[in-house]
Design a protein around this motif. Structure first.
Motif, PDB file in Angstrom:
ATOM      1  N   MET A   1       0.843  -1.174   0.000  1.00 39.44           N
ATOM      2  CA  MET A   1       0.000   0.000   0.000  1.00 39.44           C
ATOM      3  C   MET A   1       0.886   1.234   0.000  1.00 39.44           C
ATOM      4  N   SER A   2       0.673   2.138  -0.911  1.00 42.70           N
ATOM      5  CA  SER A   2       1.472   3.361  -0.948  1.00 42.70           C
ATOM      6  C   SER A   2       0.783   4.438  -0.122  1.00 42.70           C
ATOM      7  N   SER A   3       1.562   5.409   0.288  1.00 43.56           N
ATOM      8  CA  SER A   3       1.027   6.445   1.158  1.00 43.56           C
ATOM      9  C   SER A   3       1.621   7.787   0.778  1.00 43.56           C
ATOM     10  N   ASN A   4       0.827   8.816   0.982  1.00 41.93           N
ATOM     11  CA  ASN A   4       1.356  10.168   0.830  1.00 41.93           C
ATOM     12  C   ASN A   4       1.434  10.817   2.207  1.00 41.93           C
ATOM     13  N   ARG A   5       1.492   9.958   3.240  1.00 43.57           N
ATOM     14  CA  ARG A   5       1.592  10.418   4.620  1.00 43.57           C
ATOM     15  C   ARG A   5       2.783   9.768   5.301  1.00 43.57           C
ATOM     16  N   ALA A   6       3.627  10.599   5.857  1.00 44.33           N
ATOM     17  CA  ALA A   6       4.759  10.110   6.649  1.00 44.33           C
ATOM     18  C   ALA A   6       4.326  10.060   8.112  1.00 44.33           C
ATOM     19  N   ILE A   7       5.118   9.379   8.918  1.00 40.08           N
ATOM     20  CA  ILE A   7       4.837   9.361  10.354  1.00 40.08           C
ATOM     21  C   ILE A   7       6.139   9.495  11.119  1.00 40.08           C
ATOM     22  N   VAL A   8       6.087  10.280  12.191  1.00 39.28           N
ATOM     23  CA  VAL A   8       7.211  10.463  13.092  1.00 39.28           C
ATOM     24  C   VAL A   8       6.788   9.900  14.439  1.00 39.28           C
ATOM     25  N   LEU A   9       7.513   8.880  14.900  1.00 38.20           N
ATOM     26  CA  LEU A   9       7.240   8.259  16.189  1.00 38.20           C
ATOM     27  C   LEU A   9       8.162   8.863  17.230  1.00 38.20           C
ATOM     28  N   ILE A  10       7.592   9.271  18.364  1.00 43.53           N
ATOM     29  CA  ILE A  10       8.391   9.865  19.428  1.00 43.53           C
ATOM     30  C   ILE A  10       7.988   9.189  20.734  1.00 43.53           C
ATOM     31  N   ASP A  11       8.910   8.392  21.277  1.00 46.23           N
ATOM     32  CA  ASP A  11       8.620   7.635  22.501  1.00 46.23           C
ATOM     33  C   ASP A  11       9.945   7.298  23.171  1.00 46.23           C
ATOM     34  N   ASP A  12      10.037   7.511  24.464  1.00 48.81           N
ATOM     35  CA  ASP A  12      11.277   7.208  25.182  1.00 48.81           C
ATOM     36  C   ASP A  12      11.431   5.718  25.458  1.00 48.81           C
ATOM     37  N   ASN A  13      10.360   4.952  25.320  1.00 51.08           N
ATOM     38  CA  ASN A  13      10.401   3.519  25.574  1.00 51.08           C
ATOM     39  C   ASN A  13      10.858   2.801  24.303  1.00 51.08           C
ATOM     40  N   GLU A  14      12.049   2.249  24.363  1.00 54.53           N
ATOM     41  CA  GLU A  14      12.658   1.636  23.178  1.00 54.53           C
ATOM     42  C   GLU A  14      11.838   0.460  22.639  1.00 54.53           C
ATOM     43  N   VAL A  15      11.252  -0.331  23.531  1.00 53.60           N
ATOM     44  CA  VAL A  15      10.465  -1.483  23.108  1.00 53.60           C
ATOM     45  C   VAL A  15       9.184  -1.019  22.411  1.00 53.60           C
ATOM     46  N   ASP A  16       8.478  -0.070  23.023  1.00 57.03           N
ATOM     47  CA  ASP A  16       7.262   0.465  22.392  1.00 57.03           C
ATOM     48  C   ASP A  16       7.583   1.075  21.034  1.00 57.03           C
ATOM     49  N   LEU A  17       8.665   1.820  20.974  1.00 57.06           N
ATOM     50  CA  LEU A  17       9.061   2.465  19.726  1.00 57.06           C
ATOM     51  C   LEU A  17       9.294   1.421  18.635  1.00 57.06           C
ATOM     52  N   TYR A  18      10.011   0.363  18.969  1.00 60.59           N
ATOM     53  CA  TYR A  18      10.294  -0.699  18.005  1.00 60.59           C
ATOM     54  C   TYR A  18       9.004  -1.398  17.563  1.00 60.59           C
ATOM     55  N   LEU A  19       8.170  -1.781  18.513  1.00 65.87           N
ATOM     56  CA  LEU A  19       6.927  -2.483  18.181  1.00 65.87           C
ATOM     57  C   LEU A  19       5.992  -1.612  17.340  1.00 65.87           C
ATOM     58  N   HIS A  20       5.883  -0.343  17.692  1.00 61.37           N
ATOM     59  CA  HIS A  20       5.020   0.558  16.930  1.00 61.37           C
ATOM     60  C   HIS A  20       5.550   0.767  15.519  1.00 61.37           C
ATOM     61  N   GLU A  21       6.857   0.894  15.402  1.00 63.41           N
ATOM     62  CA  GLU A  21       7.454   1.061  14.071  1.00 63.41           C
ATOM     63  C   GLU A  21       7.194  -0.171  13.203  1.00 63.41           C
ATOM     64  N   GLN A  22       7.341  -1.354  13.780  1.00 68.26           N
ATOM     65  CA  GLN A  22       7.093  -2.584  13.022  1.00 68.26           C
ATOM     66  C   GLN A  22       5.625  -2.695  12.608  1.00 68.26           C
ATOM     67  N   LEU A  23       4.716  -2.341  13.514  1.00 72.42           N
ATOM     68  CA  LEU A  23       3.285  -2.375  13.211  1.00 72.42           C
ATOM     69  C   LEU A  23       2.949  -1.417  12.075  1.00 72.42           C
ATOM     70  N   ILE A  24       3.500  -0.225  12.124  1.00 71.55           N
ATOM     71  CA  ILE A  24       3.229   0.780  11.090  1.00 71.55           C
ATOM     72  C   ILE A  24       3.804   0.333   9.747  1.00 71.55           C
ATOM     73  N   ARG A  25       5.013  -0.170   9.757  1.00 78.33           N
ATOM     74  CA  ARG A  25       5.617  -0.654   8.506  1.00 78.33           C
ATOM     75  C   ARG A  25       4.820  -1.824   7.931  1.00 78.33           C
ATOM     76  N   HIS A  26       4.329  -2.691   8.794  1.00 80.77           N
ATOM     77  CA  HIS A  26       3.551  -3.854   8.349  1.00 80.77           C
ATOM     78  C   HIS A  26       2.232  -3.428   7.681  1.00 80.77           C
ATOM     79  N   THR A  27       1.571  -2.426   8.229  1.00 77.20           N
ATOM     80  CA  THR A  27       0.292  -1.990   7.654  1.00 77.20           C
ATOM     81  C   THR A  27       0.485  -1.216   6.358  1.00 77.20           C
TER      82      THR A  27
END
Length: 135
Positions: free
Chosen positions: A1-27
């Motif tokens: 799926m292509s997107s014309n929307r970028a996303i910036v994740l900002i979280d001090d929790n390294e695990v949450d940041l990683y999991l959220h990034e993987q979820l976003i990339r997967h979708t």
């Protein structure tokens, strides 16, 4: 799926940041995906974007954790609002938190710069709701 929307994740929790990034990339709903463990680094990055160039047409979702030690999500918004208007108009702020504090929820939902408030953990359905709500 292509997107014309970028996303910036900002979280001090390294695990949450990683999991959220993987979820976003997967979708594939948002692309590119940029991740920052510190809000100051994210602000510096945003300030460096070529926001006034005609080629900079994609919108940016800022997914910001509320509770961070160096600068909370609301302080991040205060600093973000000092960036150039042309950049701010391309951005939508989504606050994310594991907090059960009603005051944080009310404050987030009432803040004029906040498009969405999501409770952790981030889910595919919440992510799709944000994407559809910002369409």
């Amino acid at each position: 799926m292509s997107s014309n929307r970028a996303i910036v994740l900002i979280d001090d929790n390294e695990v949450d940041l990683y999991l959220h990034e993987q979820l976003i990339r997967h979708t594939g709903v948002f692309s590119p995906v940029w991740s920052f463990r510190g809000p100051a680094a994210a602000l510096d990055f945003l300030a460096s974007l070529p926001y006034s160039e005609p080629s900079a047409t994609y919108s940016i979702v800022l997914l910001v954790d509320i509770k961070m030690p160096s600068m909370d999500g609301f302080s991040f918004i205060d600093r973000f609002e000092k960036l150039p208007l042309t950049l701010r108009h391309r951005c939508s702020i989504v606050l994310l938190s594991a907090t059960l504090m009603v005051s944080d929820t009310i404050r987030a939902e009432a803040h004029p710069s906040v498009a969405f408030f999501i409770e952790k953990p981030l889910t595919v359905s919440a992510l799709l709701e944000v994407a559809e709500g910002l369409a």
